[in-house]
Every structure is written in structure tokens, then in C-alpha cells.
Motif scaffolding. Structure first.
Motif, PDB file in Angstrom:
ATOM      1  N   VAL A  89     -13.697 -16.874  -0.908  1.00 47.42           N
ATOM      2  CA  VAL A  89     -14.800 -16.166  -0.521  1.00 47.42           C
ATOM      3  C   VAL A  89     -14.532 -14.562  -0.384  1.00 47.42           C
ATOM      4  O   VAL A  89     -13.452 -14.442   0.355  1.00 47.42           O
ATOM      5  CB  VAL A  89     -15.524 -16.675   0.787  1.00 47.42           C
ATOM      6  CG1 VAL A  89     -16.710 -16.047   1.416  1.00 47.42           C
ATOM      7  CG2 VAL A  89     -15.951 -18.249   0.513  1.00 47.42           C
ATOM      8  N   LYS A  90     -15.359 -13.884  -0.853  1.00 49.63           N
ATOM      9  CA  LYS A  90     -15.307 -12.479  -0.294  1.00 49.63           C
ATOM     10  C   LYS A  90     -16.793 -12.051   0.280  1.00 49.63           C
ATOM     11  O   LYS A  90     -17.750 -12.198  -0.203  1.00 49.63           O
ATOM     12  CB  LYS A  90     -15.066 -11.541  -1.653  1.00 49.63           C
ATOM     13  CG  LYS A  90     -13.507 -11.496  -1.916  1.00 49.63           C
ATOM     14  CD  LYS A  90     -13.228 -10.462  -2.837  1.00 49.63           C
ATOM     15  CE  LYS A  90     -11.762 -10.532  -3.151  1.00 49.63           C
ATOM     16  NZ  LYS A  90     -11.482 -10.434  -4.436  1.00 49.63           N
ATOM     17  N   LEU A  91     -16.694 -11.530   1.658  1.00 54.44           N
ATOM     18  CA  LEU A  91     -18.020 -11.118   2.169  1.00 54.44           C
ATOM     19  C   LEU A  91     -18.068  -9.670   2.181  1.00 54.44           C
ATOM     20  O   LEU A  91     -17.070  -9.197   2.827  1.00 54.44           O
ATOM     21  CB  LEU A  91     -17.899 -11.862   3.483  1.00 54.44           C
ATOM     22  CG  LEU A  91     -19.374 -11.910   4.394  1.00 54.44           C
ATOM     23  CD1 LEU A  91     -19.538 -12.955   5.332  1.00 54.44           C
ATOM     24  CD2 LEU A  91     -19.264 -10.506   5.141  1.00 54.44           C
ATOM     25  N   PHE A  92     -19.151  -9.183   1.857  1.00 54.03           N
ATOM     26  CA  PHE A  92     -19.481  -7.795   1.775  1.00 54.03           C
ATOM     27  C   PHE A  92     -20.587  -7.412   2.896  1.00 54.03           C
ATOM     28  O   PHE A  92     -21.813  -7.900   2.488  1.00 54.03           O
ATOM     29  CB  PHE A  92     -19.633  -7.265   0.237  1.00 54.03           C
ATOM     30  CG  PHE A  92     -18.604  -7.791  -0.551  1.00 54.03           C
ATOM     31  CD1 PHE A  92     -17.490  -6.913  -0.807  1.00 54.03           C
ATOM     32  CD2 PHE A  92     -18.858  -8.776  -1.595  1.00 54.03           C
ATOM     33  CE1 PHE A  92     -16.389  -7.256  -1.566  1.00 54.03           C
ATOM     34  CE2 PHE A  92     -17.592  -9.041  -2.299  1.00 54.03           C
ATOM     35  CZ  PHE A  92     -16.744  -8.541  -2.412  1.00 54.03           C
ATOM     36  N   GLU A  93     -20.088  -6.348   3.546  1.00 53.41           N
ATOM     37  CA  GLU A  93     -21.147  -5.938   4.560  1.00 53.41           C
ATOM     38  C   GLU A  93     -21.268  -4.567   4.585  1.00 53.41           C
ATOM     39  O   GLU A  93     -20.220  -3.936   4.614  1.00 53.41           O
ATOM     40  CB  GLU A  93     -20.621  -6.773   6.157  1.00 53.41           C
ATOM     41  CG  GLU A  93     -21.264  -5.780   7.425  1.00 53.41           C
ATOM     42  CD  GLU A  93     -22.932  -5.980   7.289  1.00 53.41           C
ATOM     43  OE1 GLU A  93     -23.329  -6.931   7.007  1.00 53.41           O
ATOM     44  OE2 GLU A  93     -23.470  -5.084   7.479  1.00 53.41           O
ATOM     45  N   GLN A  94     -22.558  -4.024   4.409  1.00 52.50           N
ATOM     46  CA  GLN A  94     -22.599  -2.890   4.616  1.00 52.50           C
ATOM     47  C   GLN A  94     -22.255  -1.825   5.729  1.00 52.50           C
ATOM     48  O   GLN A  94     -21.632  -0.745   5.458  1.00 52.50           O
ATOM     49  CB  GLN A  94     -24.042  -2.418   4.087  1.00 52.50           C
ATOM     50  CG  GLN A  94     -24.947  -2.887   5.458  1.00 52.50           C
ATOM     51  CD  GLN A  94     -26.457  -2.323   5.129  1.00 52.50           C
ATOM     52  OE1 GLN A  94     -26.816  -1.807   3.860  1.00 52.50           O
ATOM     53  NE2 GLN A  94     -27.606  -2.827   5.871  1.00 52.50           N
ATOM     54  N   ALA A  95     -22.389  -2.663   6.807  1.00 51.99           N
ATOM     55  CA  ALA A  95     -21.940  -1.757   8.079  1.00 51.99           C
ATOM     56  C   ALA A  95     -20.402  -1.440   8.330  1.00 51.99           C
ATOM     57  O   ALA A  95     -19.535  -2.245   7.804  1.00 51.99           O
ATOM     58  CB  ALA A  95     -22.431  -2.402   9.310  1.00 51.99           C
ATOM     59  N   ARG A  96     -20.216  -0.503   9.422  1.00 55.43           N
ATOM     60  CA  ARG A  96     -18.756  -0.217   9.696  1.00 55.43           C
ATOM     61  C   ARG A  96     -18.208  -1.331  10.584  1.00 55.43           C
ATOM     62  O   ARG A  96     -17.129  -1.636  10.142  1.00 55.43           O
ATOM     63  CB  ARG A  96     -18.902   1.020  10.407  1.00 55.43           C
ATOM     64  CG  ARG A  96     -17.486   1.885  10.541  1.00 55.43           C
ATOM     65  CD  ARG A  96     -17.889   2.784  11.509  1.00 55.43           C
ATOM     66  NE  ARG A  96     -18.533   3.732  10.760  1.00 55.43           N
ATOM     67  CZ  ARG A  96     -18.109   5.067   9.784  1.00 55.43           C
ATOM     68  NH1 ARG A  96     -16.892   5.171   9.656  1.00 55.43           N
ATOM     69  NH2 ARG A  96     -18.761   5.627   9.465  1.00 55.43           N
ATOM     70  N   ASN A  97     -19.131  -1.916  11.217  1.00 59.07           N
ATOM     71  CA  ASN A  97     -18.858  -3.166  12.107  1.00 59.07           C
ATOM     72  C   ASN A  97     -19.720  -4.031  12.293  1.00 59.07           C
ATOM     73  O   ASN A  97     -20.912  -3.830  11.936  1.00 59.07           O
ATOM     74  CB  ASN A  97     -18.583  -2.519  13.584  1.00 59.07           C
ATOM     75  CG  ASN A  97     -17.415  -1.385  13.604  1.00 59.07           C
ATOM     76  OD1 ASN A  97     -16.267  -1.670  13.485  1.00 59.07           O
ATOM     77  ND2 ASN A  97     -18.006  -0.265  14.162  1.00 59.07           N
ATOM     78  N   PHE A  98     -19.521  -5.329  12.656  1.00 62.65           N
ATOM     79  CA  PHE A  98     -20.447  -6.330  12.970  1.00 62.65           C
ATOM     80  C   PHE A  98     -21.205  -5.819  14.004  1.00 62.65           C
ATOM     81  O   PHE A  98     -20.858  -5.440  15.238  1.00 62.65           O
ATOM     82  CB  PHE A  98     -19.781  -7.594  13.000  1.00 62.65           C
ATOM     83  CG  PHE A  98     -19.226  -8.065  11.766  1.00 62.65           C
ATOM     84  CD1 PHE A  98     -20.103  -8.409  10.728  1.00 62.65           C
ATOM     85  CD2 PHE A  98     -17.957  -8.077  11.535  1.00 62.65           C
ATOM     86  CE1 PHE A  98     -19.735  -8.882   9.534  1.00 62.65           C
ATOM     87  CE2 PHE A  98     -17.294  -8.707  10.318  1.00 62.65           C
ATOM     88  CZ  PHE A  98     -18.344  -9.012   9.269  1.00 62.65           C
ATOM     89  N   ARG A  99     -22.527  -5.964  13.912  1.00 66.40           N
ATOM     90  CA  ARG A  99     -23.322  -5.533  15.037  1.00 66.40           C
ATOM     91  C   ARG A  99     -24.532  -6.603  15.369  1.00 66.40           C
ATOM     92  O   ARG A  99     -25.122  -6.990  14.245  1.00 66.40           O
ATOM     93  CB  ARG A  99     -23.960  -4.221  14.833  1.00 66.40           C
ATOM     94  CG  ARG A  99     -23.394  -2.979  14.522  1.00 66.40           C
ATOM     95  CD  ARG A  99     -24.185  -2.001  13.842  1.00 66.40           C
ATOM     96  NE  ARG A  99     -24.875  -2.456  12.674  1.00 66.40           N
ATOM     97  CZ  ARG A  99     -25.543  -1.787  11.735  1.00 66.40           C
ATOM     98  NH1 ARG A  99     -25.932  -0.555  12.244  1.00 66.40           N
ATOM     99  NH2 ARG A  99     -26.318  -2.232  10.723  1.00 66.40           N
ATOM    100  N   GLU A 100     -24.873  -7.076  16.452  1.00 68.35           N
ATOM    101  CA  GLU A 100     -26.029  -7.629  16.642  1.00 68.35           C
ATOM    102  C   GLU A 100     -26.505  -7.231  18.098  1.00 68.35           C
ATOM    103  O   GLU A 100     -25.636  -6.529  18.915  1.00 68.35           O
ATOM    104  CB  GLU A 100     -25.400  -9.386  16.984  1.00 68.35           C
ATOM    105  CG  GLU A 100     -26.044 -10.253  15.686  1.00 68.35           C
ATOM    106  CD  GLU A 100     -27.396 -10.279  15.472  1.00 68.35           C
ATOM    107  OE1 GLU A 100     -28.131  -9.507  16.378  1.00 68.35           O
ATOM    108  OE2 GLU A 100     -27.929 -10.718  14.722  1.00 68.35           O
ATOM    109  N   ILE A 101     -27.573  -7.190  18.276  1.00 68.81           N
ATOM    110  CA  ILE A 101     -28.093  -6.682  19.655  1.00 68.81           C
ATOM    111  C   ILE A 101     -27.955  -7.674  20.751  1.00 68.81           C
ATOM    112  O   ILE A 101     -27.640  -8.660  20.567  1.00 68.81           O
ATOM    113  CB  ILE A 101     -29.618  -6.344  19.508  1.00 68.81           C
ATOM    114  CG1 ILE A 101     -30.509  -7.720  19.221  1.00 68.81           C
ATOM    115  CG2 ILE A 101     -29.993  -5.361  18.405  1.00 68.81           C
ATOM    116  CD1 ILE A 101     -31.979  -7.652  19.389  1.00 68.81           C
ATOM    117  N   GLY A 102     -27.943  -7.193  21.936  1.00 68.73           N
ATOM    118  CA  GLY A 102     -27.635  -7.916  23.068  1.00 68.73           C
ATOM    119  C   GLY A 102     -28.760  -8.671  23.446  1.00 68.73           C
ATOM    120  O   GLY A 102     -29.678  -8.215  24.829  1.00 68.73           O
TER     121      GLY A 102
END
Ligand code: FAD
Length: 446
Positions: free
Chosen positions: A33-46
Motif C-alpha cells: 500500500v502507498k497512501l498519499f495525503e496532500q497535507a504536510r501533517n495529519f490533522r484532525e480537529i479537537g
């Protein structure tokens, strides 16, 4: 785990909850698997997110590491009631002063039983942080924004192109790139209205509040238990997200338009929320008084008006919000993405690998067939959720709640709310797995 040459190489686009759950499930099954994410880091809101028992069961089947991440992320039972371990969703009347002698009183309307540990809630950011730790090294590629997919029938591989000018090849692409999915637009075309999410005319305000303050504002009983307060043109839900914090969300109707090119969040204020809830009951207003003075206003978009006609094309498929973004009123959008992932993991790689090993079909055809089966198994249930979420929101926010002569009529909605909720909570994932295998085998001629 050793990989045979038939084991597919899958590219996942998007590293939200659904993309990471998929990566955990496929890597556990030996898929490259290769996962491609556009963001610089993983972000989720609190903010809080909740999963019912059957979703946690699906997570367990996909990979026990996902449940480990949920629990190490600090998940709690939605009702922190030491005397009753069951998870209930309690609906109560949120509007007006309901007893002259007790302004804190709110009439209970419906108590839905989700069973023991039947609903686990967690802070999204903490869950995502721990989920990332479950993904093997080398799988995740950050700052990779998908711009194009080339899937030619006569080519062995699908090509993904990124905005930085680079490209990669894979046997198939699974797009989990969320509500504003680029992959969806590539599959359906820029002229198709289903390529774009639509404004549901609701805005949400979310806050995390220390439990001791909430307790003073709404009372001990409500603080430790999930409650949904209903009333005209708005509703409020709150539940513990860990042992010392409450997650609260107010959803308010908005007759205005929200253009798609405008960011989906805007600066809002506690004052706006209090004005919208001017005549609501004292506990509701007390709780909103604890929201930060300045807070984000979230425009709620979904895919209700123009549902995606097909979740797959060739060796590409759409999963999670990319396929069926829903408004959040059932609290089940991510859960349905998890069910999607279980459906796919049922076929990949065991089934697809087996058929190509036996040289019955090529790897590409095995994956095309798997995506056809996925579309068949998942599309109608997930599109039902999108519609049902809008429907229950209309019921929660009936203008009739403000009219004493219409109160009984308004209250008659709860039989419907119960049926819709149970269709989500009591999903038979084992049957979905059986049906998936059966359909896939038929498709492949076995
Ligand atoms: P996303 O989380 O949107 O992730 C998509 C990812 O793809 C992002 O990281 C993005 O950066 C990346 N991406 C986008 N475009 C590209 C590109 N071109 N190239 C590479 N990467 C890209 N669900 C529940 O089950 N329970 C709940 O209690 C619940 N509560 C909710 C409350 C609210 C107020 C809201 C708004 C939603 C709620 N939901 C809930 C729904 C849930 O939040 C979503 O269904 C879920 O987050 C969708 O996950 P996803 O991974 O499909 O998409």
C-alpha cells in the motif's frame, strides 16, 4: 509477510480516518500500500467523534490495531454512568421553560439503548494520532496532492499524477479524499453536479468543555450521559469524549446560501449561537455560555442533492466521504466509511489474489470485479444514510416544537427516529461479508 507477484499494489488517496483505516486493513493482509495525503501533517480537529458497537466490530475485523488506537486515543463509553454501563442516546426537549417551578427541567422524549459499551466516543485528533502509529513505515507519503488518474484498459498499471509534477503507478486506486474529492471529479467529470458537495443549509458550532464546568451548568446527570436537545430550527448534542471533557455541537438552520468556493469554516461567535437559541431552556443556554467567545462556524455540506451514480470506474473506486459525504445528524459518516473498508478488505487480497494465482483472470480484472461488487454492496445503504441524516435533522428541528398546540405532533417523530437509528446500529456486517464474497465469485465466474 512474503508477497506473491499476484498480491495487488494499491494506492490510497487521502489520509483521513477512512484512508488510514483502509491502510491498516490492507497492510495487515499483506497488500503493498502507498497512501498519499496532500497535507504536510495529519490533522484532525479537537472535537468528538462516536462509533457504535457494530462499527467497532467492523474495525476489529479490519484490524485489531484500529480498536487499539481508538482505546489508546482515550475513548470512553458515551454514558459515564457507573450504575448503568449501557450507552444510551437520550432525546430531550431543549426549548423553552418547561416547568415554572424548575427552570432546569427538560422533558425526556426518547431513550435509545445502544447496549453495553454500545457507543464509544473519542477526541478525533487523539484517535488519528494513534491510528497513524498503526501504519507500517514507508506506506505514508505526505504533501502529495492528487491531480490526475490515468487508467487505460490496455495498460498493466494505473498512473497517479500529483500537483508537484511527480507520478506513481499502482494496480488500483482507492480514493478516500473526502467531501471535496478530486478523484470523484476525475471519475464523473467537472460538468457533473455530483462531482461537488451541496450546502445542507445547516451550520455547526463545536466545543470541548471541561466536565466540572459542564456539571455546574447543566447538572451532574446530563453531564455524564449523551443527550440530544431538540427544538425549533436547531439542536444540540453533547457527550463525554474522555473522562474529564465534554464534546458539544450546536446545529442551526441557515436559510442563506454558502458558495462552494468559500471556505467551509468561517469565524463565528458564542453571541451568534446564544441569539439563535434565545428562547431555549436554561441548561442549553448555560452550556452554550461555556463555549469560547470566538469559535468556528462549520457549513455542513453533503452529497444529498446529486448522489454519486457509481462508486467505481475501472480500477478506481471512491470510499468514505469521497463517495457518500453525509451531514452529521446520525453521527455515522465515518462509521459508514469503516463499513466500506470492511467490504473491500473482504475481497482484497485473498479473493483477488486467489483468482489471479489460478490464472482465471488478470489481476486488473480481479480488481475491476471487486470494485463492481463494492459498488453494489455499498451504494444504496450509504446513500440512504445521506438522505436519512437530512430527514432526522428536519425532525429534530421542527418549527412545531415552539407551538404548544403542536407539541404532541412534533413528539410523534420518535418512532421514525428510532427505526432509522437502529438501521445504522444493528447492521449485520457478517451478512455483508458473505454477500460480498458470493457476488464477487459470481462476477469472476467461480
Ligand atoms: P476526510 O476526513 O475528509 O479525509 C480526506 C483526506 O483526504 C484529508 O486528509 C485530505 O487532506 C485528503 N485529500 C483531499 N484531497 C486530496 C488530494 N487531491 N490528494 C491527496 N489528499 C487529499 N462520523 C461518525 O462516524 N461519527 C460521528 O460521531 C461523527 N460526527 C460528526 C460530526 C460533525 C460535526 C461532522 C461534520 C461530521 C461527523 N462525522 C461523524 C462524519 C465524519 O467526520 C466523516 O464522515 C469522516 O471524517 C470522513 O472521513 P474520510 O476519511 O472519508 O474523509
Amino acid at each position: 509477510m512474503t508477497r506473491s507477484p499476484e498480491t495487488p499494489e494499491i494506492a490510497i488517496v487521502g489520509g483521513g480516518i477512512v484512508g488510514l483505516v483502509l491502510a491498516a486493513g490492507l497492510t495487515r493482509r499483506g497488500v503493498q500500500v502507498k497512501l498519499f495525503e496532500q497535507a504536510r501533517n495529519f490533522r484532525e480537529i479537537g472535537a468528538g467523534i462516536g462509533f457504535t458497537r457494530n462499527t467497532v466490530n467492523c474495525m476489529e475485523k479490519i484490524s485489531p490495531g484500529i480498536v487499539r488506537a481508538l482505546r489508546s486515543g482515550g475513548s470512553v463509553n458515551v454514558s459515564l454512568d457507573q450504575t448503568d454501563p449501557k450507552a444510551y442516546l437520550r432525546y430531550i426537549n431543549g426549548y423553552g421553560i418547561q416547568r415554572e417551578d424548575d427552570p432546569m427541567y427538560q422533558k425526556p422524549l426518547l431513550r435509545l439503548d445502544a447496549g453495553v459499551k454500545g457507543w464509544e466516543t473519542v477526541r478525533r485528533d487523539q484517535f488519528l494520532d494513534d491510528l497513524v502509529k498503526e501504519i507500517p513505515e514507508g506506506v505514508i507519503h505526505l504533501q502529495k496532492r492528487l491531480s490526475m488518474i490515468v487508467d487505460e484498459e490496455d495498460q498493466d498499471k494505473v498512473v497517479l499524477q500529483f500537483t508537484d509534477g511527480t507520478s506513481v503507478e499502482a494496480d488500483a486506486v482507492i480514493a478516500t479524499d473526502g467531501i471535496k474529492s478530486t478523484a470523484r471529479k476525475l471519475l464523473l467529470g467537472a460538468d457533473n453536479p455530483a462531482s461537488y458537495p451541496q450546502y445542507s443549509h445547516k451550520v455547526a458550532y463545536r466545543a470541548l468543555i471541561p466536565m466540572d464546568k459542564v456539571s455546574a451548568a447543566i447538572g451532574e446527570y446530563k453531564t455524564h450521559k449523551q443527550h440530544m436537545h431538540v427544538g425549533p430550527n436547531a439542536h444540540l448534542i453533547h457527550y463525554p469524549v474522555n473522562t474529564n471533557t465534554i464534546g458539544a455541537t450546536v446545529v442551526i438552520s441557515d436559510p442563506n446560501n454558502w458558495p462552494l468556493d468559500k471556505p467551509t469554516t468561517a469565524r463565528g461567535s458564542r453571541k451568534d449561537v446564544l441569539e439563535a437559541l434565545a428562547n431555549w431552556s436554561l441548561p442549553v443556554r448555560n452550556l452554550v455560555d461555556l463555549f469560547p467567545e470566538e469559535l468556528d462556524q462549520w457549513a455542513l455540506f453533503d452529497l444529498a442533492e446529486y448522489p454519486v451514480p457509481k462508486y467505481n470506474k475501472g480500477r478506481v473506486c471512491l470510499v468514505g466521504d469521497a463517495a457518500h459525504a453525509s451531514s452529521p445528524h446520525h453521527g455515522a459518516g465515518a462509521s459508514f466509511g469503516v463499513e466500506d473498508v470492511l467490504c473491500l478488505c473482504t475481497m482484497i487480497p485473498e479473493q483477488t489474489g486467489q483468482f489471479s494465482r489460478e490464472q482465471k483472470v488478470s489481476k486488473g480484472d480481479a480488481l475491476r470485479a471487486a470494485f463492481e461488487t463494492y459498488d453494489k454492496m455499498r451504494r444504496s445503504r450509504t446513500q440512504w444514510l445521506v438522505n436519512s441524516s437530512r430527514r432526522v435533522c428536519d425532525l429534530f428541528q421542527q418549527p412545531d416544537w415552539a407551538n404548544p398546540a403542536k407539541r404532541v405532533k412534533a413528539e410523534s417523530c420518535f418512532e421514525e427516529v428510532k427505526d432509522r437509528s437502529f438501521k445504522i446500529w444493528h447492521f449485520d456486517s457478517g451478512k455483508m461479508e458473505e454477500d460480498t464474497i458470493r457476488d464477487y465469485k459470481e462476477r469472476i465466474g467461480m
